[in-house]
Design a protein around this motif. Structure first.
Motif, PDB file in Angstrom:
ATOM      1  N   SER A 173       0.849  -1.199   0.000  1.00 52.36           N
ATOM      2  CA  SER A 173       0.000   0.000   0.000  1.00 52.36           C
ATOM      3  C   SER A 173       0.881   1.244   0.000  1.00 52.36           C
ATOM      4  CB  SER A 173      -0.881   0.058   1.249  1.00 52.36           C
ATOM      5  OG  SER A 173      -1.693  -1.066   1.335  1.00 52.36           O
ATOM      6  N   ILE A 174       0.343   2.288  -0.582  1.00 56.80           N
ATOM      7  CA  ILE A 174       1.026   3.587  -0.563  1.00 56.80           C
ATOM      8  C   ILE A 174      -0.006   4.693  -0.339  1.00 56.80           C
ATOM      9  CG2 ILE A 174       2.884   2.878  -2.142  1.00 56.80           C
ATOM     10  CD1 ILE A 174       1.352   4.488  -4.344  1.00 56.80           C
TER      11      ILE A 174
ATOM     12  N   LYS B 250      -5.467  15.701  -5.049  1.00 57.14           N
ATOM     13  CA  LYS B 250      -6.050  14.555  -4.342  1.00 57.14           C
ATOM     14  C   LYS B 250      -4.979  13.893  -3.499  1.00 57.14           C
ATOM     15  CE  LYS B 250      -9.970  13.382  -7.057  1.00 57.14           C
ATOM     16  NZ  LYS B 250     -10.971  12.356  -7.247  1.00 57.14           N
ATOM     17  N   GLU B 251      -5.423  13.281  -2.390  1.00 54.06           N
ATOM     18  CA  GLU B 251      -4.527  12.458  -1.591  1.00 54.06           C
ATOM     19  C   GLU B 251      -5.265  11.167  -1.296  1.00 54.06           C
ATOM     20  OE1 GLU B 251      -2.420  14.572   1.607  1.00 54.06           O
ATOM     21  OE2 GLU B 251      -2.258  12.634   2.617  1.00 54.06           O
ATOM     22  N   LEU B 252      -4.703  10.040  -1.748  1.00 57.26           N
ATOM     23  CA  LEU B 252      -5.412   8.765  -1.659  1.00 57.26           C
ATOM     24  C   LEU B 252      -4.464   7.644  -1.263  1.00 57.26           C
ATOM     25  CD1 LEU B 252      -7.622   8.508  -4.893  1.00 57.26           C
ATOM     26  CD2 LEU B 252      -8.450   8.687  -2.549  1.00 57.26           C
ATOM     27  N   VAL B 253      -5.048   6.599  -0.670  1.00 55.00           N
ATOM     28  CA  VAL B 253      -4.293   5.373  -0.406  1.00 55.00           C
ATOM     29  C   VAL B 253      -4.599   4.387  -1.531  1.00 55.00           C
ATOM     30  CG1 VAL B 253      -4.042   3.395   1.152  1.00 55.00           C
ATOM     31  CG2 VAL B 253      -4.244   5.716   2.087  1.00 55.00           C
ATOM     32  N   PHE B 254      -3.551   3.789  -2.090  1.00 53.40           N
ATOM     33  CA  PHE B 254      -3.704   2.753  -3.108  1.00 53.40           C
ATOM     34  C   PHE B 254      -3.158   1.458  -2.535  1.00 53.40           C
ATOM     35  CE2 PHE B 254      -3.349   6.751  -5.354  1.00 53.40           C
ATOM     36  CZ  PHE B 254      -4.274   6.653  -6.385  1.00 53.40           C
ATOM     37  N   SER B 255      -3.842   0.355  -2.850  1.00 53.16           N
ATOM     38  CA  SER B 255      -3.383  -0.940  -2.360  1.00 53.16           C
ATOM     39  C   SER B 255      -3.331  -1.957  -3.488  1.00 53.16           C
ATOM     40  CB  SER B 255      -4.324  -1.469  -1.266  1.00 53.16           C
ATOM     41  OG  SER B 255      -4.235  -0.632  -0.137  1.00 53.16           O
ATOM     42  N   ASP B 256      -2.515  -2.999  -3.269  1.00 55.42           N
ATOM     43  CA  ASP B 256      -2.458  -4.166  -4.151  1.00 55.42           C
ATOM     44  C   ASP B 256      -2.181  -3.772  -5.602  1.00 55.42           C
ATOM     45  OD1 ASP B 256      -2.932  -5.939  -1.944  1.00 55.42           O
ATOM     46  OD2 ASP B 256      -5.005  -5.235  -1.973  1.00 55.42           O
ATOM     47  N   PHE B 257      -3.044  -4.222  -6.530  1.00 56.76           N
ATOM     48  CA  PHE B 257      -2.754  -4.024  -7.962  1.00 56.76           C
ATOM     49  C   PHE B 257      -2.620  -2.538  -8.310  1.00 56.76           C
ATOM     50  CE2 PHE B 257      -3.782  -4.054 -12.549  1.00 56.76           C
ATOM     51  CZ  PHE B 257      -2.896  -5.025 -12.984  1.00 56.76           C
ATOM     52  N   MET B 258      -3.498  -1.693  -7.739  1.00 55.10           N
ATOM     53  CA  MET B 258      -3.446  -0.259  -8.037  1.00 55.10           C
ATOM     54  C   MET B 258      -2.155   0.370  -7.490  1.00 55.10           C
ATOM     55  SD  MET B 258      -5.961   0.524  -9.887  1.00 55.10           S
ATOM     56  CE  MET B 258      -6.017   2.306  -9.815  1.00 55.10           C
ATOM     57  N   ALA B 259      -1.750  -0.077  -6.297  1.00 51.72           N
ATOM     58  CA  ALA B 259      -0.498   0.429  -5.716  1.00 51.72           C
ATOM     59  C   ALA B 259       0.677   0.018  -6.590  1.00 51.72           C
ATOM     60  CB  ALA B 259      -0.322  -0.121  -4.300  1.00 51.72           C
ATOM     61  N   ARG B 260       0.595  -1.196  -7.147  1.00 51.50           N
ATOM     62  CA  ARG B 260       1.666  -1.707  -8.005  1.00 51.50           C
ATOM     63  C   ARG B 260       1.770  -0.874  -9.288  1.00 51.50           C
ATOM     64  NH1 ARG B 260       4.847  -5.948  -8.368  1.00 51.50           N
ATOM     65  NH2 ARG B 260       4.072  -6.605  -6.352  1.00 51.50           N
ATOM     66  N   ILE B 261       0.635  -0.612  -9.938  1.00 50.73           N
ATOM     67  CA  ILE B 261       0.682   0.202 -11.167  1.00 50.73           C
ATOM     68  C   ILE B 261       1.228   1.595 -10.841  1.00 50.73           C
ATOM     69  CG2 ILE B 261      -0.607   1.203 -13.099  1.00 50.73           C
ATOM     70  CD1 ILE B 261      -2.792  -0.789 -12.679  1.00 50.73           C
TER      71      ILE B 261
END
Ligand code: ZN
Length: 177
Positions: free
Chosen positions: A116-117, A129-140
């Motif tokens: 996660s990021i 925007k400020e968002l948390v991305f996890s898994d596949f989206m965090a990877r991209i």
């Protein structure tokens, strides 16, 4: 009319530059670049593309995750332009998964990424925007973010043994289904 751009291939110096920050997001040249990137990524079955990959050393990438022949298990996300991004936080946990890159055709690498990021960025209509991305989206996100810093997924591999051809990768997918 948006045009399909040529994709820079590994070895071209534009892929090793640090991309410049965009000062005026709403200007027509930036908006049409984003339109071109959207059509280029959808034309090539990619799940993301960064501006340096279309020979523009600027801090923009597009995330366009949807299941396709190159990534059959990708989630379906409305294509989004990410401008002037900054990764503010990363999880302790990392994982490894196969990645490809439109600039590095025919091979895949088993790339370690943060699970996660949290990231800050601006959208094409100039909203922050400020968002948390996890898994596949965090990877991209991490893969494309690297392109803005002149880094390819090959630079992230733990071992050269983590490189395989697309032919062998497709066999792995067939086994997983
Ligand atoms: Zn790439």
């Amino acid at each position: 009319m948006p045009i399909i751009r040529q994709v820079a291939q590994l070895g071209h110096e534009v892929l090793r530059l640090k991309a410049a920050k965009i000062e005026k997001i709403t200007q027509p040249s930036i908006q049409s670049l984003i339109d071109d990137m959207l059509i280029t990524v959808s034309n090539s079955d990619g799940v993301g593309i960064a501006a340096p990959q279309v020979y523009e050393s600027l801090q923009i990438f597009v995330i366009a995750s949807h299941p396709n022949s190159r990534y059959p298990n990708a989630p379906n996300i409305e294509p989004t332009a990410i401008i002037n991004p900054k990764i503010l936080w990363v999880s302790e946990e990392q994982n490894k998964a196969w990645e490809g890159c439109l600039s590095i055709p025919t091979i895949r690498g088993l790339v370690p990424r943060y699970k996660s990021i949290r990231a800050k960025y601006t959208t094409r209509d100039n909203t922050t925007k400020e968002l948390v991305f996890s898994d596949f989206m965090a990877r991209i996100f991490q893969h494309e973010y690297d392109h803005l810093n002149g880094i390819s997924f090959l630079d992230r591999l733990d071992s050269m043994k983590d490189i395989i051809t697309e032919v062998e990768f497709n066999k792995l997918i067939d086994k997983a289904i």
